[in-house]
Scaffold this active site. Structure first.
Site, mmCIF file in Angstrom:
data_model
loop_
_atom_site.group_PDB
_atom_site.id
_atom_site.type_symbol
_atom_site.label_atom_id
_atom_site.label_comp_id
_atom_site.label_asym_id
_atom_site.label_seq_id
_atom_site.Cartn_x
_atom_site.Cartn_y
_atom_site.Cartn_z
ATOM 1 N N SER A 118 17.215 5.280 -14.001
ATOM 2 C CA SER A 118 15.779 5.368 -14.281
ATOM 3 C C SER A 118 15.339 6.764 -14.688
ATOM 4 O O SER A 118 14.207 6.942 -15.130
ATOM 5 C CB SER A 118 14.993 4.931 -13.051
ATOM 6 O OG SER A 118 15.324 3.591 -12.756
ATOM 7 N N ASP A 125 14.146 -6.910 -11.774
ATOM 8 C CA ASP A 125 13.566 -5.636 -11.378
ATOM 9 C C ASP A 125 14.127 -5.279 -10.007
ATOM 10 O O ASP A 125 14.530 -6.147 -9.236
ATOM 11 C CB ASP A 125 12.038 -5.749 -11.297
ATOM 12 C CG ASP A 125 11.377 -4.383 -11.294
ATOM 13 O OD1 ASP A 125 10.849 -3.993 -12.355
ATOM 14 O OD2 ASP A 125 11.407 -3.698 -10.235
ATOM 15 N N HIS A 173 6.099 -5.892 -9.870
ATOM 16 C CA HIS A 173 5.097 -4.863 -9.652
ATOM 17 C C HIS A 173 3.705 -5.294 -10.070
ATOM 18 O O HIS A 173 2.754 -4.557 -9.921
ATOM 19 C CB HIS A 173 5.458 -3.606 -10.454
ATOM 20 C CG HIS A 173 6.657 -2.891 -9.932
ATOM 21 N ND1 HIS A 173 7.924 -3.145 -10.399
ATOM 22 C CD2 HIS A 173 6.788 -1.932 -8.986
ATOM 23 C CE1 HIS A 173 8.779 -2.374 -9.775
ATOM 24 N NE2 HIS A 173 8.127 -1.624 -8.909
ATOM 25 N N CYS A 205 9.125 0.961 -12.679
ATOM 26 C CA CYS A 205 9.182 -0.483 -12.936
ATOM 27 C C CYS A 205 10.210 -0.791 -14.013
ATOM 28 O O CYS A 205 10.152 -0.256 -15.126
ATOM 29 C CB CYS A 205 7.814 -0.979 -13.392
ATOM 30 S SG CYS A 205 7.867 -2.665 -14.011
#
Lengths: 379, 621
Positions: free
Chosen positions: B322, B361, B367, B380
């Site tokens: 991420s 996710d 989310h 996210c």
């Protein structure tokens, strides 16, 4: 033409074509050919040892000899009149290429000497080495004897243009060689002794001026020559080590392939410019004397051919090419034995390398052409 | 024009030729005389010179340049040492000599083995150390019996020493004996007196600068080859000293902060690209290599399963996870695929149109509605699956390439890896396969083929901090000539990331700040009142969980656990340090990697903001 009867003694066999056979048909001069073959064989022998017994290098050099001898034989076929007609054009092309080299040439080892013509890399200064004596001989051939002042001045101009261009590259060694070739033509053309000594005197005066214009590496070479111990690991190393090699060889030498200096890497450039030191160390004074004798034989034959030439052009060109050959070998031997400063001149026909070899053999081709295309005159 | 007098011309020419011939003979006679002089008269003299050079030229090795950190702390020094050395060419029976020597000096198995190893890789007439660092007693014992050991000598040397050992191992690298392989890459004439050469790290990449130039000594030697007196000397030119951007305290803190984990930390000054800390853990003791490492010790390092010789910061290739999201976010904004207020709904998974496969996710229930700020703050995945799908792999790859991903950074250290920046073209070239849309989707969260080095992450982060100025990273700040103290700075080099809109930079930077300061920020645990941090956490999968299974940290073997990543810079409004942290098998980036970065930022910023000696380290609000 006016010849003494004895002059043409060797040209009056009963039937020249049958008796001289192949050599006559290919316009080759037997004594000169034998001398050159003997020298190049001697050279290969020494090269085998100097290269650390590397058969690859010997084969490579053998191929260069093949090319150079082919060029020689090719040029020997050209009639002298033809050579004369080509002379000014060769000069023009050569000089133009020298200008081109300065403008767009390749830089190698700090000097601009090479012209890249896509297919081949070409050193125009090599071509000019031949073109300058050829053109001067062509120019003087129909001038009065001895040459007048005007003719001498124009000759000097013809000579100096390429000399200065080569000196600009900078390649002082080659410039001096080309200048000496020009000088020889004038000397043989019969300029007065007073002028010769006057010019030598002027050169002595001009030396300090020249020094001022020299590049640092050129100055360094001369300083090193004057006192090699000054810089024993740097430039002086060459001369010290080659003197040790020559001196320790003695009269009989240490034996082929057995030179300690040469085989143990002490000697730099030992298969190119310093190959004479290998020869002197391994084959001794005896081997050196043999080499000098072979050179002397080739030179005397060259001078003989020049003196038997039938016209001014042949005489001047033949004589000059022979004298230049002598300058080559004496400058190299003088340099290796510590008599002259280190300049990059190879030992003709012995050193490994091909550029100057072809020029050299082209010159010998011209000598053969001068000798073998003479007109048979009635007795 | 006069008519030419041919007879006179011919006779004159003949005269000149005869004179030339005479001069030639005279000159040849002169050359012969010279050769007789050399080969007959002075023959004896030259034979002596050739056989046993009375005058010897000894080359003097230059002292190697020192290496300092930014505060002048010595990182690599030269220490005097006495070595017992042997020249194999001068010793007839080496084994017997070693046996006799062992009566006077202790030689253990490692010494003998190292000696035999060095012997195989040495240069001609190189002297090989039998023992290094003799003590005074041993030196004295040998001095008494020296005459019994021709070819063996005690040599006083300067040996390289790295006082911080493991802490600087991957950064500085080490010097070692010149091997037969090294010879091909160096100017041997400048190395005749040198036995050591930089093998890795800074020692290698700055070899030419550190080494210096050789000196020469002309000496007279006696028959057994020992120096009698010095005739002449040209002193050597010492190598230049290196002053690094590195802060050794920060370096140490970074290593300690990794705790029991392996991993890498890179800290960069965003303005200059100077590397403030570069750690790869585990490290090794570089001092072992200086005088030749024993094979046993080397095998231990080589076969260690954590690979201590491997420079993870420069060569380690990790999926960015991420941490790539701020960069892709910038690409999306700049390319116009999303706007700052564009919202995607996150139901917990994403499916390509017409495909069954569910891209999940990390948050099971999803989310909900997400804009770019929230997507970065809460990391996210679904938002990014959609963004990547809409951007397309090639546009994404183009933008990311501008941040330095997928190519070498040009850092002044040897051997960095390129990483992999996947694209259609890349896959065709290297794998000869077409690109699948699903691969675009997972590239959006920094998984799949995507690989980056910690150094790449650090400089890309610095570029965000720096408003798009991508600085070429470098370790060395300036070179210094020890003789005259003259400095030669290594100037920063930069390229610009072509993202024109200032608003886009500001928005992404604000989102990165929310990662730390926001209530739902994934790195909220490193938040502090003392200064503002901007960052992004990441978690890189080491192995793939099948569709049905669930990843459960406790059930997975340690070495298959996720890598924890964090990138960040601080202070957020005036960045002075940018950090990239990879904690191998550390689990979640926010939990293990971010606190490491915080420790570095504290150490770097607190003395600068609140003055030296200020004690705010315990603040953890």
């Amino acid at each position: 033409m006016n010849l003494h009867p004895t002059d043409i003694g060797d040209l009056t066999p009963t039937d020249p074509t049958r008796q001289r056979g192949l050599l006559a048909r290919f316009h080759l001069d037997l004594p000169l050919l034998l001398g050159l073959l003997a020298l190049s064989s001697y050279g290969l022998l020494v090269l085998y040892s100097a290269s650390g017994q590397d058969m690859g290098q010997v084969e490579h050099q053998l191929m260069r000899f093949g090319l150079a001898f082919t060029v020689m034989i090719g040029i020997a076929q050209v009639r002298q009149e033809q050579l004369m007609r080509w002379s000014p054009w060769l000069y023009l092309v050569g000089t133009l290429m020298l200008v081109l080299v300065l403008l767009i040439g390749d830089v190698g080892k700090g000097a601009q000497r090479w012209l890249d013509l896509d297919l081949i890399r070409f050193q125009p200064s090599e071509m000019v080495k031949l073109a300058v004596p050829m053109t001067l001989a062509w120019y003087l051939t129909d001038k009065p004897h001895p040459p007048t002042w005007q003719h001498l001045l124009l000759s000097a101009l013809i000579m100096m243009v390429p000399v200065l261009l080569i000196a600009r590259q900078p390649d002082l060694g080659t410039a001096l060689l080309v200048a000496s070739a020009g000088g020889f033509v004038l000397f043989l053309a019969g300029i007065s002794w007073r002028l010769i000594f006057g010019l030598l005197g002027a050169a002595a005066v001009a030396t300090p001026v020249l020094w001022h214009f020299m590049h640092d590496y050129q100055k360094q070479r001369i300083l090193t020559f004057l006192d090699p111990e000054q810089d024993p690991l740097g430039a002086g190393y060459h001369i010290i080590q080659s003197k040790i090699a020559i001196g320790s060889g003695g009269i009989w030498g240490k034996g082929w392939l057995a030179g300690a200096q040469s085989q143990l890497d002490f000697l730099p450039e030992r298969h190119t410019d310093f190959i004479f030191a290998v020869l002197a160390e391994e084959l001794g004074l005896v081997g050196v004397t043999m080499l000098l004798a072979l050179y002397l034989f080739v030179i005397l034959r060259g001078l003989y051919i020049a003196s038997r030439a039938q016209d001014t052009y042949g005489r001047l060109l033949g004589g000059t090419l022979t004298l230049v050959f002598f300058v080559y070998l004496s400058v190299n031997i003088g340099m290796v034995s510590g008599l002259l400063p280190v300049v990059g001149v190879p030992l003709p026909l012995i050193s490994y390398g091909g550029t100057s070899l072809v020029t050299l053999m082209a010159g010998f081709g011209m000598l053969m052409s001068i000798h073998t295309h003479r007109k048979l005159l009635p007795r | 024009m006069r008519i030419k007098d041919h007879i006179r011309e011919e006779q004159n020419f003949l005269g000149r030729v005869i004179i030339a011939a005479l001069l030639i003979m005279l000159a040849l006679l002169g050359l012969s005389a010279r050769l007789v002089q050399l080969q007959v008269i002075e023959h004896q003299h030259f034979t002596t010179l050739s056989k046993d050079n009375r005058i010897k030229l000894i080359t003097l090795a230059p002292t190697r340049g020192l290496i300092f950190d930014r505060n002048g702390v010595l990182l690599a020094q030269n220490r005097p040492a006495y070595n017992l050395e042997l020249v194999p060419e001068q010793v007839k029976d080496i084994d017997a000599t070693l046996e006799r020597l062992s009566h006077y000096i202790t030689l253990d198995a490692d010494d003998r083995e190292r000696f035999n190893h060095l012997r195989r890789h040495k240069r001609r007439f190189d002297s090989i150390p039998i023992r290094v660092n003799l003590d005074i007693e041993e030196t004295a014992r040998f001095a008494v019996v020296r005459h019994q050991f021709p070819g063996v000598e005690i040599k006083a040397k300067l040996l390289r020493h790295y006082p911080f050992a493991e802490v600087t191992s991957h950064l500085l690298g080490y010097v070692g004996r010149i091997s037969s392989r090294d010879i091909k890459t160096i100017d041997t004439s400048n190395y005749t007196g040198t036995n050591h050469i930089g093998k890795t790290g800074i020692e290698k990449s700055y070899e030419a600068t550190l080494h210096g130039a050789i000196g020469v000594q002309q000496v007279e030697v006696n028959s057994s080859g020992r120096v009698v007196r010095i005739l002449d000397e040209t002193p050597p030119q010492p190598g230049q000293d290196l002053h690094l951007h590195l802060d050794i305290d920060l370096q140490q803190i970074a290593l300690e902060a990794l705790g029991d984990h392996n991993g890498a930390v890179v800290a960069i000054d965003p303005h200059s690209g100077g590397i403030l800390a570069l750690v790869s853990k585990p490290g090794y003791d570089p001092n072992l290599f200086v005088e030749g490492i024993s094979r046993h010790a080397y095998m231990t390092l080589q076969t260690d399963r954590y690979r201590p010789l491997y420079n993870r910061a420069l060569r380690g290739q990790y999926p960015p996870g991420s941490t790539i999201k701020p960069f892709i976010g910038l690409a999306g904004l700049e390319a116009g695929v999303i706007r700052y207020d564009t919202s995607y709904y996150c139901p917990g998974s994403f499916q390509l149109p017409g495909h069954e496969h569910k891209y999940r996710d990390w948050k099971k229930g999803g989310h909900g509605s997400m804009d770019i700020d929230a997507a970065i703050t809460q990391s996210c995945d679904v938002y990014y699956y959609k963004l990547a799908f809409n951007l397309g792999i090639d546009t994404m790859s183009d933008y990311l390439g501008q941040f330095g991903f997928g190519r070498r950074s040009g850092v002044d250290m040897d051997g960095e890896s390129r990483g992999i920046l996947p694209s259609r073209d890349w896959k065709r070239r290297t794998r000869h396969q077409p690109w699948h849309p699903g691969e675009t989707v997972i590239a959006g969260i920094g998984q799949g083929y995507f690989l980056t080095t910690p150094l790449q992450l650090a400089i890309a982060t610095a570029a965000i901090a720096n408003n798009g100025h991508l600085m070429t990273p470098h370790v060395v700040d300036y070179l210094q000539n020890r003789g005259n103290g003259k400095r030669h700075p290594i100037l920063p080099r930069e390229t610009s990331v072509p993202i024109a809109s200032q608003a886009n930079w500001d928005n992404v930077r604000r989102a990165m700040r929310h990662v730390v300061e926001g209530l739902r920020g994934t790195a909220r645990r490193i938040r502090t009142k003392l200064y503002a941090i901007a960052g992004k956490t990441g978690t890189a999968q080491v192995f793939t969980v099948s569709q049905e299974d669930e990843y459960n940290e406790k059930n997975v073997a340690h070495k298959l656990r996720d890598h924890a990543l964090f990138i960040g810079y601080a202070p957020a409004d005036d960045p002075q340090i940018a950090v990239a942290v990879v904690v191998e098998n550390g689990g979640h980036g926010g939990a293990t990697a971010a606190p490491v970065a915080r420790k570095l930022m504290d150490a770097w910023l607190l003395p600068r903001i609140y003055g030296p000696g200020s004690n705010h380290g315990n603040d953890d609000s």
